[in-house]
Every structure is written in C-alpha cells, then in structure tokens.
Design a protein around this motif. Sequence first.
Motif, mmCIF file in Angstrom:
data_model
loop_
_atom_site.group_PDB
_atom_site.id
_atom_site.type_symbol
_atom_site.label_atom_id
_atom_site.label_comp_id
_atom_site.label_asym_id
_atom_site.label_seq_id
_atom_site.Cartn_x
_atom_site.Cartn_y
_atom_site.Cartn_z
ATOM 1 N N ILE A 88 45.473 53.770 34.651
ATOM 2 C CA ILE A 88 46.492 52.841 34.171
ATOM 3 C C ILE A 88 46.010 52.215 32.873
ATOM 4 O O ILE A 88 44.869 51.765 32.778
ATOM 5 N N GLU A 89 46.901 52.184 31.897
ATOM 6 C CA GLU A 89 46.620 51.579 30.600
ATOM 7 C C GLU A 89 47.616 50.437 30.393
ATOM 8 O O GLU A 89 48.828 50.652 30.466
ATOM 9 N N LEU A 90 47.097 49.218 30.158
ATOM 10 C CA LEU A 90 47.936 48.031 30.004
ATOM 11 C C LEU A 90 47.806 47.463 28.598
ATOM 12 O O LEU A 90 46.696 47.336 28.089
ATOM 13 N N HIS A 91 48.920 47.096 28.001
ATOM 14 C CA HIS A 91 48.933 46.454 26.684
ATOM 15 C C HIS A 91 49.494 45.047 26.875
ATOM 16 O O HIS A 91 50.645 44.900 27.296
ATOM 17 N N ILE A 92 48.652 44.023 26.569
ATOM 18 C CA ILE A 92 49.037 42.653 26.883
ATOM 19 C C ILE A 92 48.893 41.722 25.684
ATOM 20 O O ILE A 92 48.224 42.037 24.710
ATOM 21 N N ALA A 93 49.525 40.566 25.821
ATOM 22 C CA ALA A 93 49.325 39.438 24.906
ATOM 23 C C ALA A 93 48.746 38.309 25.743
ATOM 24 O O ALA A 93 49.179 38.079 26.884
ATOM 25 N N VAL A 94 47.737 37.610 25.218
ATOM 26 C CA VAL A 94 47.091 36.534 25.962
ATOM 27 C C VAL A 94 47.329 35.197 25.276
ATOM 28 O O VAL A 94 47.709 35.131 24.115
ATOM 29 N N GLU A 95 47.084 34.125 26.032
ATOM 30 C CA GLU A 95 47.190 32.773 25.496
ATOM 31 C C GLU A 95 46.025 32.499 24.558
ATOM 32 O O GLU A 95 44.919 33.007 24.753
ATOM 33 N N HIS A 96 46.267 31.680 23.579
ATOM 34 C CA HIS A 96 45.224 31.286 22.635
ATOM 35 C C HIS A 96 44.230 30.364 23.339
ATOM 36 O O HIS A 96 44.614 29.502 24.122
ATOM 37 N N GLY A 97 42.949 30.561 23.095
ATOM 38 C CA GLY A 97 41.916 29.661 23.592
ATOM 39 C C GLY A 97 41.343 30.000 24.952
ATOM 40 O O GLY A 97 40.596 29.204 25.514
ATOM 41 N N ILE A 98 41.664 31.142 25.493
ATOM 42 C CA ILE A 98 41.105 31.509 26.792
ATOM 43 C C ILE A 98 40.007 32.550 26.612
ATOM 44 O O ILE A 98 39.890 33.184 25.566
ATOM 45 N N ASN A 99 39.207 32.738 27.637
ATOM 46 C CA ASN A 99 38.144 33.741 27.621
ATOM 47 C C ASN A 99 38.768 35.106 27.920
ATOM 48 O O ASN A 99 39.164 35.390 29.052
ATOM 49 N N ILE A 100 38.856 35.946 26.908
ATOM 50 C CA ILE A 100 39.541 37.232 27.034
ATOM 51 C C ILE A 100 38.839 38.147 28.040
ATOM 52 O O ILE A 100 39.494 38.821 28.829
ATOM 53 N N ALA A 101 37.522 38.167 28.029
ATOM 54 C CA ALA A 101 36.783 39.035 28.957
ATOM 55 C C ALA A 101 37.067 38.665 30.409
ATOM 56 O O ALA A 101 37.268 39.551 31.256
ATOM 57 N N SER A 102 37.119 37.368 30.713
ATOM 58 C CA SER A 102 37.410 36.930 32.088
ATOM 59 C C SER A 102 38.819 37.315 32.504
ATOM 60 O O SER A 102 39.048 37.754 33.637
ATOM 61 N N VAL A 103 39.764 37.130 31.603
ATOM 62 C CA VAL A 103 41.149 37.488 31.904
ATOM 63 C C VAL A 103 41.267 38.986 32.157
ATOM 64 O O VAL A 103 41.919 39.414 33.111
ATOM 65 N N CYS A 104 40.625 39.797 31.343
ATOM 66 C CA CYS A 104 40.684 41.255 31.513
ATOM 67 C C CYS A 104 40.044 41.708 32.818
ATOM 68 O O CYS A 104 40.571 42.586 33.501
ATOM 69 N N ARG A 105 38.916 41.120 33.178
ATOM 70 C CA ARG A 105 38.289 41.453 34.475
ATOM 71 C C ARG A 105 39.222 41.110 35.624
ATOM 72 O O ARG A 105 39.360 41.875 36.585
ATOM 73 N N SER A 106 39.870 39.960 35.543
ATOM 74 C CA SER A 106 40.820 39.542 36.577
ATOM 75 C C SER A 106 41.990 40.513 36.672
ATOM 76 O O SER A 106 42.415 40.897 37.765
ATOM 77 N N ILE A 107 42.520 40.927 35.524
ATOM 78 C CA ILE A 107 43.644 41.858 35.502
ATOM 79 C C ILE A 107 43.244 43.189 36.135
ATOM 80 O O ILE A 107 43.981 43.740 36.958
ATOM 81 N N ILE A 108 42.088 43.706 35.770
ATOM 82 C CA ILE A 108 41.630 44.989 36.310
ATOM 83 C C ILE A 108 41.518 44.934 37.829
ATOM 84 O O ILE A 108 41.997 45.808 38.549
ATOM 85 N N THR A 109 40.914 43.864 38.332
ATOM 86 C CA THR A 109 40.745 43.709 39.777
ATOM 87 C C THR A 109 42.082 43.593 40.489
ATOM 88 O O THR A 109 42.322 44.266 41.496
ATOM 89 N N GLU A 110 42.963 42.734 39.965
ATOM 90 C CA GLU A 110 44.259 42.505 40.608
ATOM 91 C C GLU A 110 45.153 43.743 40.570
ATOM 92 O O GLU A 110 45.789 44.079 41.570
ATOM 93 N N VAL A 111 45.219 44.408 39.435
ATOM 94 C CA VAL A 111 46.073 45.594 39.310
ATOM 95 C C VAL A 111 45.580 46.692 40.239
ATOM 96 O O VAL A 111 46.370 47.304 40.957
ATOM 97 N N ARG A 112 44.286 46.936 40.241
ATOM 98 C CA ARG A 112 43.731 47.970 41.133
ATOM 99 C C ARG A 112 44.061 47.649 42.597
ATOM 100 O O ARG A 112 44.541 48.511 43.342
ATOM 101 N N TYR A 113 43.849 46.400 43.004
ATOM 102 C CA TYR A 113 44.096 46.001 44.396
ATOM 103 C C TYR A 113 45.561 46.183 44.779
ATOM 104 O O TYR A 113 45.881 46.790 45.802
#
Length: 116
Positions: free
Chosen positions: A68-93
């Motif tokens: 799965i390949e996801l193309h996203i827009a994120v909020e300004h000022g957040i930790n991008i690496a943490s958000v991406c790890r969360s997305i990967i875990t949630e989408v897979r689950y």
Amino acid sequence: MLIHTGLGHIEITPDVIAEIAGYTASSCFGVKGMTVRSVSDGLFHLLRRENLRRGVKVQEAPGGGVTIELHIAVEHGINIASVCRSIITEVRYHVERLTGVDVTNVDVYVESMKAD
C-alpha cells in the motif's frame, strides 16, 4: 485479491482495500487528509472524504498479500516520523483485520503540510 477458502472463493478488489487504507490514514492524529497530484498544474491537492482512495495505491505483492502506498498532507508543527509510524501500524492492522489479506509493505509519502 482472490482468497480461497474451504467453502469457496472471496474476491476483494484493490478499491476496497484502498478505501479502508485511506479512511484509516486520514483518521490518524496529525493527518489533514489524502492528496493527489493534479495533471494540469502538477500541484498536490487535498481530497475530500468521498475520494480518499485516489490518494492510495494498492498492488499485489509478488509473494502474496498487498503493498500500500499512501500520499498524505500533515498538520504543521507535528513530528512527521511519529505520524508516519502510527499510520503504518494502523493501516496494516485495519486492512488485515477487515479483509484477511496480508499487508507486506506500507509506504507513506508526505506531500504537503497544511496550517490551520
């Protein structure tokens, strides 16, 4: 995706998997939405809820399962690496739980940042 069971066959289209992945990713903290590149101007545009699967690409993996390949827009000022790890875990689950299809790889592409 074709799943063989003792009672018959189940076919799950890539659009269904893309819809699940897009909804799950857009529901994660820090994600403003899914994006798609416009052919006319080459810019990335935020998608509405009804078009989430356009920001997702699903392919069958060589050894079985899907990538799965996801193309996203994120909020300004957040930790991008943490958000991406969360997305990967949630989408897979959620994809594995709802479809029974193995997810071999989830790639997240942060295309833009949006400020409120």
